[in-house]
Design an enzyme around this catalytic site. Sequence first.
Site, PDB file in Angstrom:
ATOM      1  N   SER A 195       0.842  -1.197   0.000  1.00 30.35           N
ATOM      2  CA  SER A 195       0.000   0.000   0.000  1.00 30.35           C
ATOM      3  C   SER A 195       0.874   1.243   0.000  1.00 30.35           C
ATOM      4  CB  SER A 195      -0.902   0.014   1.240  1.00 30.35           C
ATOM      5  OG  SER A 195      -1.447   1.313   1.402  1.00 30.35           O
TER       6      SER A 195
ATOM      7  N   HIS B 231      -1.302  -1.301  -4.147  1.00 26.43           N
ATOM      8  CA  HIS B 231      -2.569  -0.974  -3.497  1.00 26.43           C
ATOM      9  C   HIS B 231      -2.631   0.541  -3.309  1.00 26.43           C
ATOM     10  CE1 HIS B 231      -6.030  -1.996  -0.914  1.00 26.43           C
ATOM     11  NE2 HIS B 231      -5.612  -1.034  -0.115  1.00 26.43           N
TER      12      HIS B 231
ATOM     13  N   ASP C 283      -4.849   3.592  -1.877  1.00 27.42           N
ATOM     14  CA  ASP C 283      -5.950   3.950  -0.976  1.00 27.42           C
ATOM     15  C   ASP C 283      -6.493   5.324  -1.310  1.00 27.42           C
ATOM     16  OD1 ASP C 283      -6.100   1.717   0.909  1.00 27.42           O
ATOM     17  OD2 ASP C 283      -4.050   2.281   1.423  1.00 27.42           O
TER      18      ASP C 283
ATOM     19  N   MET D 151      -9.191   8.152  -0.239  1.00 27.36           N
ATOM     20  CA  MET D 151     -10.020   8.571   0.905  1.00 27.36           C
ATOM     21  C   MET D 151     -10.625   9.943   0.642  1.00 27.36           C
ATOM     22  SD  MET D 151      -7.462   7.536   3.989  1.00 27.36           S
ATOM     23  CE  MET D 151      -6.567   5.987   3.999  1.00 27.36           C
TER      24      MET D 151
ATOM     25  N   HIS E 267      -8.428   1.029  -3.907  1.00 26.43           N
ATOM     26  CA  HIS E 267      -9.327   0.809  -2.765  1.00 26.43           C
ATOM     27  C   HIS E 267     -10.026   2.127  -2.446  1.00 26.43           C
ATOM     28  CE1 HIS E 267      -9.543  -0.144   1.881  1.00 26.43           C
ATOM     29  NE2 HIS E 267     -10.739  -0.090   1.318  1.00 26.43           N
TER      30      HIS E 267
ATOM     31  N   MET F 220     -12.190   4.346  -0.400  1.00 25.73           N
ATOM     32  CA  MET F 220     -12.839   4.584   0.903  1.00 25.73           C
ATOM     33  C   MET F 220     -13.562   5.908   0.792  1.00 25.73           C
ATOM     34  SD  MET F 220      -9.726   3.257   3.297  1.00 25.73           S
ATOM     35  CE  MET F 220      -8.552   3.365   1.968  1.00 25.73           C
TER      36      MET F 220
ATOM     37  N   MET G 258     -11.551  -5.858   5.680  1.00 25.22           N
ATOM     38  CA  MET G 258     -10.708  -4.898   6.408  1.00 25.22           C
ATOM     39  C   MET G 258     -10.342  -5.493   7.763  1.00 25.22           C
ATOM     40  SD  MET G 258     -10.023  -2.299   4.538  1.00 25.22           S
ATOM     41  CE  MET G 258      -9.107  -1.412   5.812  1.00 25.22           C
TER      42      MET G 258
ATOM     43  N   ASP H   9      -6.449  -6.246   4.636  1.00 25.82           N
ATOM     44  CA  ASP H   9      -5.843  -4.911   4.613  1.00 25.82           C
ATOM     45  C   ASP H   9      -5.874  -4.292   6.003  1.00 25.82           C
ATOM     46  OD1 ASP H   9      -5.008  -2.365   3.944  1.00 25.82           O
ATOM     47  OD2 ASP H   9      -6.755  -1.881   2.718  1.00 25.82           O
TER      48      ASP H   9
HETATM   49  C1  DX5 Z   1      -6.170   1.688   5.730  1.00 24.89           C
HETATM   50  C2  DX5 Z   1      -5.767   1.382   4.330  1.00 24.89           C
HETATM   51  C3  DX5 Z   1      -4.617   0.453   4.237  1.00 24.89           C
HETATM   52  C4  DX5 Z   1      -3.326   0.905   4.857  1.00 24.89           C
HETATM   53  C5  DX5 Z   1      -2.642  -0.309   5.415  1.00 24.89           C
HETATM   54  O1  DX5 Z   1      -7.409   2.279   5.747  1.00 24.89           O
HETATM   55  O2  DX5 Z   1      -6.844   0.813   3.615  1.00 24.89           O
HETATM   56  O3  DX5 Z   1      -4.395   0.022   2.894  1.00 24.89           O
HETATM   57  O4  DX5 Z   1      -2.474   1.560   3.958  1.00 24.89           O
HETATM   58  O5  DX5 Z   1      -1.540   0.101   6.121  1.00 24.89           O
HETATM   59  P1  DX5 Z   1      -0.808  -0.822   7.183  1.00 24.89           P
HETATM   60  O6  DX5 Z   1      -0.318  -2.026   6.450  1.00 24.89           O
HETATM   61  O7  DX5 Z   1       0.283   0.061   7.661  1.00 24.89           O
HETATM   62  O8  DX5 Z   1      -1.791  -1.178   8.258  1.00 24.89           O
HETATM   63 ZN    ZN Z   2      -6.464  -0.153   1.616  1.00 29.08          ZN
END
Ligand code: DX5
Ligand code: ZN
Length: 226
Positions: free
Chosen positions: A9, A34, A36, A38, A67, A69, A138, A176
Amino acid sequence: MKPNILAPSILAADCAILKEQIRQIEEGGAKYVHIDVMDGVFVPSLSFGIPIVKSLRKITDLTLDVHLMIIHPAKYIKPFAEAGADSITFHYESEDDTEEVIDLIKNAGCKVGLSIKPDTPVEDIYKYLDKIDMLLVMTVQPGFGGQEYIPESTMRIAQARQYIDSHGLNCDIEVDGGIHDHIARTVIEVGANVIVAGSAIFGGDAKANCEKYVRVLDSTVKGEVL
Ligand code: DX5
Ligand code: ZN
């Protein structure tokens, strides 16, 4: 049996040297990146958007695993697909119609991922499992990297895997949040096969960390579930 896949990620990457970081994870044996996304509404934080997917598409052939969110995924599916996403995962808890978003992702030519937060019962998404390519379970509350793995997640992954296998479905399970290498072993044994890791990869030498994970992923197989 499907190979286990490492999906670093980039939330934890150093974006000032992102191209270099991508090379390091490629050399370390990662297969996915990956990403993310947001919106500050579905989760408190803000992160990446469409331009970064476009830029990454130009510099890597790794699978771009987006991903979302975000509270309203529907209107962003096409732009992310056009930017070069290979796989788009959205949240069951978002406010758009689940079936509609699944269809939008499919019609955009991307792999379909559906994600559930730690408090959402796994049974709630059973009816979508024959329509998607990947279930993202998650293992922390979404929103931030560097959190601790929630131990109850292990049973939830096993439950999803049992349903998928007992119904003859072909659905990946991605995990994740807080997946350190020793936890990777546990989650694979109960049926996860796409492993996201952020801080554990980019918190140090990304290539060496990927190699360490890949060794764990290659040596761990799904065990007897439940
Ligand atoms: C959290 C994200 C993850 C995050 C994971 O909401 O969806 O993808 O980057 O990070 P680690 O591996 O540090 O928990
Ligand atoms: Zn993620």
